[in-house]
Design a protein around this motif. Sequence first.
Motif, short mmCIF file in Angstrom:
data_model
loop_
_atom_site.label_atom_id
_atom_site.label_comp_id
_atom_site.label_asym_id
_atom_site.label_seq_id
_atom_site.Cartn_x
_atom_site.Cartn_y
_atom_site.Cartn_z
N GLU A 153 0.84 -1.15 0.09
CA GLU A 153 -0.02 -0.06 0.18
C GLU A 153 0.90 1.16 -0.01
OE1 GLU A 153 -3.44 0.21 2.48
OE2 GLU A 153 -3.89 -2.04 2.39
N ASP A 154 2.16 1.26 0.58
CA ASP A 154 3.12 2.28 0.34
C ASP A 154 3.31 2.77 -0.94
OD1 ASP A 154 4.35 -0.03 0.28
OD2 ASP A 154 6.22 1.02 0.62
N ILE A 155 3.46 1.94 -1.89
CA ILE A 155 3.71 2.00 -3.23
C ILE A 155 2.53 2.69 -3.89
CG2 ILE A 155 4.38 1.17 -5.57
CD1 ILE A 155 6.35 -0.53 -4.14
N GLN A 156 1.29 1.81 -3.58
CA GLN A 156 0.10 2.42 -4.10
C GLN A 156 -0.32 3.93 -3.74
OE1 GLN A 156 -3.32 -0.01 -2.98
NE2 GLN A 156 -2.07 -1.83 -2.88
N ASN A 157 0.02 4.21 -2.67
CA ASN A 157 0.05 5.57 -2.01
C ASN A 157 1.01 6.67 -2.97
OD1 ASN A 157 -1.86 4.73 -0.28
ND2 ASN A 157 -0.56 4.81 1.42
N MET A 158 1.94 6.22 -3.56
CA MET A 158 2.97 7.06 -4.29
C MET A 158 2.25 7.20 -5.83
SD MET A 158 6.60 5.43 -3.54
CE MET A 158 7.28 4.99 -1.91
N MET A 159 1.25 6.60 -6.14
CA MET A 159 0.61 6.54 -7.42
C MET A 159 -0.27 7.92 -7.27
SD MET A 159 -0.23 2.63 -8.58
CE MET A 159 1.15 1.56 -9.08
N GLN A 160 0.08 8.91 -8.11
CA GLN A 160 -0.65 10.02 -7.79
C GLN A 160 -1.62 10.45 -9.00
OE1 GLN A 160 2.97 12.49 -7.97
NE2 GLN A 160 3.10 12.84 -5.64
N ASP A 161 -1.83 9.38 -9.68
CA ASP A 161 -3.09 9.49 -10.53
C ASP A 161 -3.95 8.15 -10.40
OD1 ASP A 161 -3.49 10.81 -13.58
OD2 ASP A 161 -4.21 8.66 -13.29
N GLU A 162 -5.00 8.62 -10.08
CA GLU A 162 -6.09 7.57 -9.76
C GLU A 162 -6.39 6.57 -10.83
OE1 GLU A 162 -7.61 6.78 -6.73
OE2 GLU A 162 -5.92 8.20 -5.99
N THR A 163 -6.65 7.01 -12.06
CA THR A 163 -6.83 6.35 -13.27
C THR A 163 -5.71 5.28 -13.42
OG1 THR A 163 -7.74 7.73 -14.44
CG2 THR A 163 -6.81 6.20 -15.70
N MET A 164 -4.36 5.53 -13.32
CA MET A 164 -3.26 4.59 -13.25
C MET A 164 -3.27 3.74 -12.07
SD MET A 164 -1.95 5.25 -16.02
CE MET A 164 -0.58 3.81 -16.15
N LYS A 165 -3.71 4.26 -10.83
CA LYS A 165 -3.84 3.35 -9.90
C LYS A 165 -4.68 2.16 -9.89
CE LYS A 165 -3.58 5.24 -5.61
NZ LYS A 165 -4.14 5.68 -4.42
N HIS A 166 -6.02 2.58 -10.57
CA HIS A 166 -7.20 1.76 -10.83
C HIS A 166 -6.64 0.78 -11.99
CE1 HIS A 166 -11.73 1.21 -11.37
NE2 HIS A 166 -11.27 0.05 -11.35
N LEU A 167 -5.82 1.20 -12.79
CA LEU A 167 -5.63 0.28 -13.99
C LEU A 167 -4.67 -0.85 -13.25
CD1 LEU A 167 -4.98 -0.39 -17.07
CD2 LEU A 167 -2.82 1.11 -16.65
N TRP A 168 -3.51 -0.48 -12.48
CA TRP A 168 -2.50 -1.35 -12.00
C TRP A 168 -3.20 -2.28 -11.09
CZ3 TRP A 168 2.30 -2.90 -13.35
CH2 TRP A 168 2.92 -2.38 -14.56
N LEU A 169 -4.26 -1.95 -10.39
CA LEU A 169 -4.92 -2.85 -9.25
C LEU A 169 -5.81 -3.77 -9.98
CD1 LEU A 169 -5.24 -0.33 -6.16
CD2 LEU A 169 -3.79 -2.17 -6.46
N TRP A 170 -6.60 -3.14 -10.71
CA TRP A 170 -7.73 -3.81 -11.76
C TRP A 170 -6.73 -5.11 -12.18
CZ3 TRP A 170 -7.01 -3.52 -16.93
CH2 TRP A 170 -7.93 -4.60 -17.93
N HIS A 171 -5.79 -4.63 -12.88
CA HIS A 171 -4.70 -5.65 -13.57
C HIS A 171 -4.51 -6.80 -12.66
CE1 HIS A 171 -1.66 -6.45 -16.90
NE2 HIS A 171 -1.87 -7.59 -16.46
#
Length: 286
Positions: A153-171
């Motif tokens: 989750e520390d790396i997820q929190n570094m993802m400053q764009d919600e679209t990219m965070k959603h893309l990577w977590l969905w994948h």
Amino acid sequence: MNAKVDLLTTLKASFPVRRMDFEFKNVLKYWVNGDPCSTHMFSAMSVMFPDGERYFVDSVRAVRDMITDDPQLQKDISAFIGQEAMHAKEHHSFHLNAEVHGLDPESLERFTFNLLDKATKLIIRNGKQQRLAVTCALEHFTGTIAAQLMRREDIQNMMQDETMKHLWLWHSVEENEHKAVAYDVYEKIYGTGPAAYLNRVVIMAIAITLIIAVKFGFLTTLMYRDGQLTNFSSWKKGLSLFWGREGFFTQIIPETWDYFRPNFHPWQHNTHDLLNKYRAKLGMTN
């Protein structure tokens, strides 16, 4: 015959195919911690997905007719193909939109295709078993990376764009839903004996060597194209994030190495709790 048809009709895949359509037009240039190297490290992985996923699909399709007595696995193969096709589509869409930053990630997609094509022909002789073993190896690697991202989750929190965070977590969710399909196909057709084992671990050794080299090559290329090749503070930050003592990749070495055990199976790494957590978090109701 009718009973068999009825069974195929009523059976459902173990996981769904979700239709996605992300909007990438306003994605930040440096969407991971505002840092070039950290961002390009994720992009260096992303550019391998479109043609990599298509390779996986083709290798499983090439042998699925050899499975005649496992309707559940056939259903899961179909869902695997659907999920992988969607991953290829969405990452390719991101790369097209990223052209605005002048990094030309699509050219690296083409390099991936050429590498897979040449490596298949020159190193593993283009056999169906060898192509499927490549898929098993790389599916384990991507599934392990995906599970690690869901944990970190520390790396997820570094993802400053919600679209990219959603893309990577969905994948990441879907990679773990289908992480055993290609492996189950391999074992179903080729068994678990010494020859099958030797084939899959030799190919894993080749694949893991190539993938690390290519990822670093892509990262260097993106840093060069971005004019950041001599940004040593960014290099230090990005490499520490991924390869430091607590690095993203460093922590998955033992799990990746498990593939070389003779009795290995992907679900020995139980990610059901992670899947339940992130399906709920992302609103995946199916």
